[in-house]
Write a protein that holds these residues in place. Sequence first.
Motif, PDB file in Angstrom:
ATOM      1  N   ILE A   1    -104.042 -78.701 -24.995  1.00 34.94           N
ATOM      2  CA  ILE A   1    -102.839 -78.759 -24.148  1.00 34.94           C
ATOM      3  C   ILE A   1    -102.957 -77.763 -22.999  1.00 34.94           C
ATOM      4  O   ILE A   1    -102.671 -78.083 -21.837  1.00 34.94           O
ATOM      5  CB  ILE A   1    -101.584 -78.488 -24.988  1.00 34.94           C
ATOM      6  N   LEU A   2    -103.391 -76.558 -23.298  1.00 33.89           N
ATOM      7  CA  LEU A   2    -103.522 -75.539 -22.257  1.00 33.89           C
ATOM      8  C   LEU A   2    -104.607 -75.907 -21.250  1.00 33.89           C
ATOM      9  O   LEU A   2    -104.430 -75.724 -20.036  1.00 33.89           O
ATOM     10  CB  LEU A   2    -103.820 -74.184 -22.888  1.00 33.89           C
ATOM     11  N   ALA A   3    -105.734 -76.421 -21.729  1.00 26.08           N
ATOM     12  CA  ALA A   3    -106.815 -76.803 -20.821  1.00 26.08           C
ATOM     13  C   ALA A   3    -106.359 -77.911 -19.872  1.00 26.08           C
ATOM     14  O   ALA A   3    -106.648 -77.877 -18.666  1.00 26.08           O
ATOM     15  CB  ALA A   3    -108.046 -77.241 -21.613  1.00 26.08           C
ATOM     16  N   ARG A   4    -105.648 -78.889 -20.395  1.00 24.99           N
ATOM     17  CA  ARG A   4    -105.165 -79.979 -19.545  1.00 24.99           C
ATOM     18  C   ARG A   4    -104.136 -79.492 -18.526  1.00 24.99           C
ATOM     19  O   ARG A   4    -104.006 -80.066 -17.442  1.00 24.99           O
ATOM     20  CB  ARG A   4    -104.570 -81.098 -20.410  1.00 24.99           C
ATOM     21  N   ALA A   5    -103.410 -78.419 -18.859  1.00 23.43           N
ATOM     22  CA  ALA A   5    -102.431 -77.854 -17.929  1.00 23.43           C
ATOM     23  C   ALA A   5    -103.087 -77.035 -16.825  1.00 23.43           C
ATOM     24  O   ALA A   5    -102.438 -76.691 -15.832  1.00 23.43           O
ATOM     25  CB  ALA A   5    -101.430 -76.985 -18.688  1.00 23.43           C
ATOM     26  N   GLY A   6    -104.378 -76.706 -17.007  1.00 18.92           N
ATOM     27  CA  GLY A   6    -105.095 -75.941 -15.991  1.00 18.92           C
ATOM     28  C   GLY A   6    -105.339 -74.492 -16.341  1.00 18.92           C
ATOM     29  O   GLY A   6    -105.774 -73.709 -15.493  1.00 18.92           O
ATOM     30  N   VAL A   7    -105.105 -74.109 -17.605  1.00 14.75           N
ATOM     31  CA  VAL A   7    -105.372 -72.746 -18.056  1.00 14.75           C
ATOM     32  C   VAL A   7    -106.851 -72.612 -18.420  1.00 14.75           C
ATOM     33  O   VAL A   7    -107.444 -73.533 -18.984  1.00 14.75           O
ATOM     34  CB  VAL A   7    -104.491 -72.401 -19.287  1.00 14.75           C
ATOM     35  N   GLN A   8    -107.453 -71.475 -18.087  1.00 16.80           N
ATOM     36  CA  GLN A   8    -108.815 -71.189 -18.548  1.00 16.80           C
ATOM     37  C   GLN A   8    -108.745 -70.821 -20.027  1.00 16.80           C
ATOM     38  O   GLN A   8    -108.212 -69.781 -20.398  1.00 16.80           O
ATOM     39  CB  GLN A   8    -109.435 -70.042 -17.759  1.00 16.80           C
TER      40      GLN A   8
END
Length: 380
Positions: free
Chosen positions: A287-294
Amino acid sequence: MIIKNGTIYDGIHPAPYAGDLALREGVIAAIGPGLEPVEGERVLDAAGRRVYPGFVDAHSHPGLDGYGMGREGIDYNEMGDIVSAHLRGIDAFNPQDKAIPMACRGGVTTVGTGPGSANVLGGTFFAVKTWGRCVDDMVVKNPVAMKCAFGENPRRCYFDKGDSSRMTTAAKLREMLFMAQDYMERKEAAGEDVCKRPKADMRLEALLPVLRREIPLKAHAHRADDICTAIRIAREFDLRLTLEHCTEGHLIADELARAGFPAAVGPTLTNASKIELVNKTFETPGILARAGVQVSIITDHAVIPQHYLPLCAGLAVKAGMDPFAALQAITINPARHLGIDGRVGSLEVGKDADVVVAAGDPMVSDTVIEAVVINGRLID
């Protein structure tokens, strides 16, 4: 050494490709098809095998939480000082910890290790290779971050010694940062005049690299509100910050993406052993990766054994994470998280010759790691 005929997953390009690796003088000297060995050079045939960069864990405690040693091996928390910024993880690292060769055999070649999370300020983390006899010869970078902690751990460990609320935890961290800021300004104003310098203070001295943005605060935070508190304080003092554990990060994914701080997610392959872990899920890193978080995936060894790092990435894939994003979460992203991506985390010319050769996908539990190379040396 030449590793020939493998399928290369370099951690940078989504698509794998066929090729050879030339490893010379401890670094990757060349990548490409048809590389030939110089006279007497060892050749490792990787035909039918996958070739990866050595895996990297951004947050763990091997060497400080000894495998099979009970309380004698626990050396990662100072229980008598809630603000122990002056402690250095390197001073407690034991290269003879059996977790180190176990990590190496599992393909984990670099780890960020250091103090735990009992203290509001716990001391400095450092990055180390998983092969060697003396820690000074194994270090990649020291320090990489200053450990701080929010949430249940400081409150639980110091409940009867001056920290019984989240407000207190935040206030103690702010107090130390304000004091360090004042200490730094007085020291700079004194210049070369020793008589005008403030009295030496190891705790405040240790925080100067944080205030100067040379290293980040490495903030232990599980619950969404604790994550937001860490971000709030980092902004107040204009600090670099990495978010560690980030268990409820999926609840505030868009906010974390806007904040722009990297997140190390885990340990997830465990029971929800305390209240702030109740929303733990392997869906979080995806979820975080898809949101653009490293995103980095971590074991927090010894919570999860260090060598299970690739398996944790595989479980994130099972929960919906893109496979390439999961690979990056145990290679280049943790290297960036630790500030060592110029040396490790991907297969690129000029980087350390840390390589894993596997009989299949290492994120699948039955895949055999057939060879591990650290600094150009094939580890037996």
